[in-house]
Design a protein around this motif. Structure first.
Motif, PDB file in Angstrom:
ATOM      1  N   MET A   1       0.814  -1.210   0.000  1.00 18.80           N
ATOM      2  CA  MET A   1       0.000   0.000   0.000  1.00 18.80           C
ATOM      3  C   MET A   1       0.854   1.269   0.000  1.00 18.80           C
ATOM      4  SD  MET A   1      -3.261  -0.582  -0.156  1.00 18.80           S
ATOM      5  CE  MET A   1      -4.295   0.587   0.677  1.00 18.80           C
ATOM      6  N   ALA A   2       2.162   1.178   0.246  1.00 20.02           N
ATOM      7  CA  ALA A   2       3.024   2.353   0.296  1.00 20.02           C
ATOM      8  C   ALA A   2       3.139   3.033  -1.062  1.00 20.02           C
ATOM      9  CB  ALA A   2       4.399   1.975   0.811  1.00 20.02           C
ATOM     10  N   ASP A   3       2.846   2.319  -2.135  1.00 24.67           N
ATOM     11  CA  ASP A   3       2.944   2.904  -3.469  1.00 24.67           C
ATOM     12  C   ASP A   3       1.617   3.463  -3.957  1.00 24.67           C
ATOM     13  OD1 ASP A   3       5.612   2.287  -3.574  1.00 24.67           O
ATOM     14  OD2 ASP A   3       5.320   0.426  -4.671  1.00 24.67           O
ATOM     15  N   LEU A   4       0.625   3.542  -3.061  1.00 25.31           N
ATOM     16  CA  LEU A   4      -0.691   4.068  -3.412  1.00 25.31           C
ATOM     17  C   LEU A   4      -0.993   5.304  -2.577  1.00 25.31           C
ATOM     18  CD1 LEU A   4      -2.749   0.756  -3.620  1.00 25.31           C
ATOM     19  CD2 LEU A   4      -1.755   2.070  -5.503  1.00 25.31           C
ATOM     20  N   CYS A   5      -1.698   6.255  -3.158  1.00 17.98           N
ATOM     21  CA  CYS A   5      -2.042   7.498  -2.473  1.00 17.98           C
ATOM     22  C   CYS A   5      -3.539   7.750  -2.595  1.00 17.98           C
ATOM     23  CB  CYS A   5      -1.287   8.662  -3.105  1.00 17.98           C
ATOM     24  SG  CYS A   5       0.496   8.492  -3.108  1.00 17.98           S
ATOM     25  N   LYS A   6      -4.126   8.289  -1.524  1.00 19.17           N
ATOM     26  CA  LYS A   6      -5.540   8.653  -1.522  1.00 19.17           C
ATOM     27  C   LYS A   6      -5.685  10.116  -1.909  1.00 19.17           C
ATOM     28  CE  LYS A   6      -6.701   5.544   2.255  1.00 19.17           C
ATOM     29  NZ  LYS A   6      -7.201   5.484   3.648  1.00 19.17           N
ATOM     30  N   VAL A   7      -6.610  10.370  -2.810  1.00 18.52           N
ATOM     31  CA  VAL A   7      -6.943  11.737  -3.207  1.00 18.52           C
ATOM     32  C   VAL A   7      -8.400  11.947  -2.828  1.00 18.52           C
ATOM     33  CG1 VAL A   7      -7.123  13.366  -5.112  1.00 18.52           C
ATOM     34  CG2 VAL A   7      -5.297  11.644  -5.127  1.00 18.52           C
ATOM     35  N   SER A   8      -8.631  12.846  -1.860  1.00 22.04           N
ATOM     36  CA  SER A   8     -10.005  13.080  -1.410  1.00 22.04           C
ATOM     37  C   SER A   8     -10.430  14.508  -1.731  1.00 22.04           C
ATOM     38  CB  SER A   8     -10.140  12.797   0.088  1.00 22.04           C
ATOM     39  OG  SER A   8      -9.289  13.651   0.825  1.00 22.04           O
TER      40      SER A   8
ATOM     41  N   THR B   1     -13.319   9.407  -2.464  1.00 20.68           N
ATOM     42  CA  THR B   1     -11.862   9.338  -2.501  1.00 20.68           C
ATOM     43  C   THR B   1     -11.433   8.381  -3.604  1.00 20.68           C
ATOM     44  OG1 THR B   1     -11.690   9.808  -0.142  1.00 20.68           O
ATOM     45  CG2 THR B   1      -9.830   8.638  -1.152  1.00 20.68           C
ATOM     46  N   ILE B   2     -10.393   8.750  -4.319  1.00 22.44           N
ATOM     47  CA  ILE B   2      -9.840   7.850  -5.331  1.00 22.44           C
ATOM     48  C   ILE B   2      -8.436   7.443  -4.903  1.00 22.44           C
ATOM     49  CG2 ILE B   2     -11.246   8.757  -7.211  1.00 22.44           C
ATOM     50  CD1 ILE B   2      -8.820  10.306  -8.177  1.00 22.44           C
ATOM     51  N   ILE B   3      -8.011   6.306  -5.376  1.00 22.83           N
ATOM     52  CA  ILE B   3      -6.682   5.776  -5.060  1.00 22.83           C
ATOM     53  C   ILE B   3      -5.849   5.804  -6.336  1.00 22.83           C
ATOM     54  CG2 ILE B   3      -5.387   3.799  -4.167  1.00 22.83           C
ATOM     55  CD1 ILE B   3      -7.358   4.988  -2.121  1.00 22.83           C
ATOM     56  N   LEU B   4      -4.674   6.416  -6.237  1.00 20.83           N
ATOM     57  CA  LEU B   4      -3.775   6.504  -7.384  1.00 20.83           C
ATOM     58  C   LEU B   4      -2.399   5.967  -7.011  1.00 20.83           C
ATOM     59  CD1 LEU B   4      -4.554  10.115  -8.681  1.00 20.83           C
ATOM     60  CD2 LEU B   4      -5.457   7.944  -9.538  1.00 20.83           C
ATOM     61  N   ASP B   5      -1.671   5.528  -8.005  1.00 27.96           N
ATOM     62  CA  ASP B   5      -0.287   5.132  -7.796  1.00 27.96           C
ATOM     63  C   ASP B   5       0.532   6.363  -7.455  1.00 27.96           C
ATOM     64  OD1 ASP B   5      -0.652   2.407  -8.418  1.00 27.96           O
ATOM     65  OD2 ASP B   5      -0.459   2.818 -10.564  1.00 27.96           O
TER      66      ASP B   5
ATOM     67  N   HIS C   1      -5.827  11.409 -14.502  1.00 30.10           N
ATOM     68  CA  HIS C   1      -6.745  10.500 -13.810  1.00 30.10           C
ATOM     69  C   HIS C   1      -8.067  11.122 -13.369  1.00 30.10           C
ATOM     70  CE1 HIS C   1      -3.700   7.358 -13.648  1.00 30.10           C
ATOM     71  NE2 HIS C   1      -2.840   8.324 -13.397  1.00 30.10           N
ATOM     72  N   LEU C   2      -8.112  12.438 -13.220  1.00 29.03           N
ATOM     73  CA  LEU C   2      -9.345  13.062 -12.766  1.00 29.03           C
ATOM     74  C   LEU C   2     -10.244  13.374 -13.948  1.00 29.03           C
ATOM     75  CD1 LEU C   2      -8.130  15.540 -10.003  1.00 29.03           C
ATOM     76  CD2 LEU C   2      -8.744  13.122  -9.802  1.00 29.03           C
TER      77      LEU C   2
ATOM     78  N   ALA D   1      -4.038  21.828 -10.522  1.00 26.87           N
ATOM     79  CA  ALA D   1      -4.171  20.370 -10.410  1.00 26.87           C
ATOM     80  C   ALA D   1      -3.482  19.636 -11.551  1.00 26.87           C
ATOM     81  CB  ALA D   1      -5.642  19.972 -10.332  1.00 26.87           C
ATOM     82  N   CYS D   2      -3.456  20.248 -12.721  1.00 27.01           N
ATOM     83  CA  CYS D   2      -2.843  19.575 -13.871  1.00 27.01           C
ATOM     84  C   CYS D   2      -1.337  19.425 -13.733  1.00 27.01           C
ATOM     85  CB  CYS D   2      -3.175  20.307 -15.168  1.00 27.01           C
ATOM     86  SG  CYS D   2      -2.397  21.929 -15.325  1.00 27.01           S
ATOM     87  N   GLN D   3      -0.739  20.137 -12.787  1.00 24.35           N
ATOM     88  CA  GLN D   3       0.706  20.109 -12.618  1.00 24.35           C
ATOM     89  C   GLN D   3       1.163  19.287 -11.410  1.00 24.35           C
ATOM     90  OE1 GLN D   3       2.774  21.845 -15.020  1.00 24.35           O
ATOM     91  NE2 GLN D   3       0.751  21.600 -15.925  1.00 24.35           N
ATOM     92  N   ILE D   4       0.230  18.714 -10.678  1.00 24.49           N
ATOM     93  CA  ILE D   4       0.570  18.048  -9.422  1.00 24.49           C
ATOM     94  C   ILE D   4       1.015  16.603  -9.628  1.00 24.49           C
ATOM     95  CG2 ILE D   4      -0.316  17.301  -7.179  1.00 24.49           C
ATOM     96  CD1 ILE D   4      -2.215  19.696  -7.278  1.00 24.49           C
ATOM     97  N   ASP D   5       2.153  16.294  -9.051  1.00 23.43           N
ATOM     98  CA  ASP D   5       2.695  14.936  -8.980  1.00 23.43           C
ATOM     99  C   ASP D   5       2.330  14.395  -7.598  1.00 23.43           C
ATOM    100  OD1 ASP D   5       4.249  12.605  -9.220  1.00 23.43           O
ATOM    101  OD2 ASP D   5       6.093  13.632  -8.659  1.00 23.43           O
ATOM    102  N   ILE D   6       1.506  13.369  -7.556  1.00 27.47           N
ATOM    103  CA  ILE D   6       1.032  12.821  -6.278  1.00 27.47           C
ATOM    104  C   ILE D   6       2.121  11.955  -5.640  1.00 27.47           C
ATOM    105  CG2 ILE D   6      -0.663  11.273  -5.202  1.00 27.47           C
ATOM    106  CD1 ILE D   6      -1.835  13.915  -6.076  1.00 27.47           C
ATOM    107  N   ILE D   7       2.548  12.350  -4.434  1.00 29.78           N
ATOM    108  CA  ILE D   7       3.560  11.560  -3.718  1.00 29.78           C
ATOM    109  C   ILE D   7       3.073  11.100  -2.351  1.00 29.78           C
ATOM    110  CG2 ILE D   7       5.508  12.586  -4.947  1.00 29.78           C
ATOM    111  CD1 ILE D   7       5.978  14.334  -2.432  1.00 29.78           C
TER     112      ILE D   7
END
Length: 95
Positions: A1-8, A16-20, A28-29, A80-86
């Protein structure tokens, strides 16, 4: 699960969606899964201006210049279009 991130999306009816990790939000949105609207998806139109709570990389120069115009003094504002989810993040639309 460490390689997954929640976006709420607090304050909205979207789930909430789950992304890598290192996913680009703009890939993805959609109108079906988030309140975020996209125009150009390149960071020049400002359509996807949001507030982000969570750990994300700082904006690059081009995005920072747009943020200085669109959201002066809002340190949580991002395109939002520029965000890298970490990590897990909360996203709110700026009205």
């Amino acid at each position: 699960m460490a390689d997954l991130c929640k976006v709420s999306f607090p304050g909205s009816d979207f789930e909430t969606i789950i992304l890598d990790i290192h996913s680009q939000l703009s890939e993805h949105l959609t109108i079906q899964n988030s309140p975020v609207l996209f125009g150009c998806r390149t960071g020049i139109c400002g359509t996807c201006l949001v507030e982000v709570v969570g750990d994300i990389p700082p904006p690059k120069t081009d995005e920072q210049e747009m943020l200085e115009i669109l959201a002066t003094n809002n340190k949580k504002a991002r395109l939002a279009c520029q965000i890298d989810i970490i990590s897990d993040v909360e996203i709110r639309i700026i009205k």
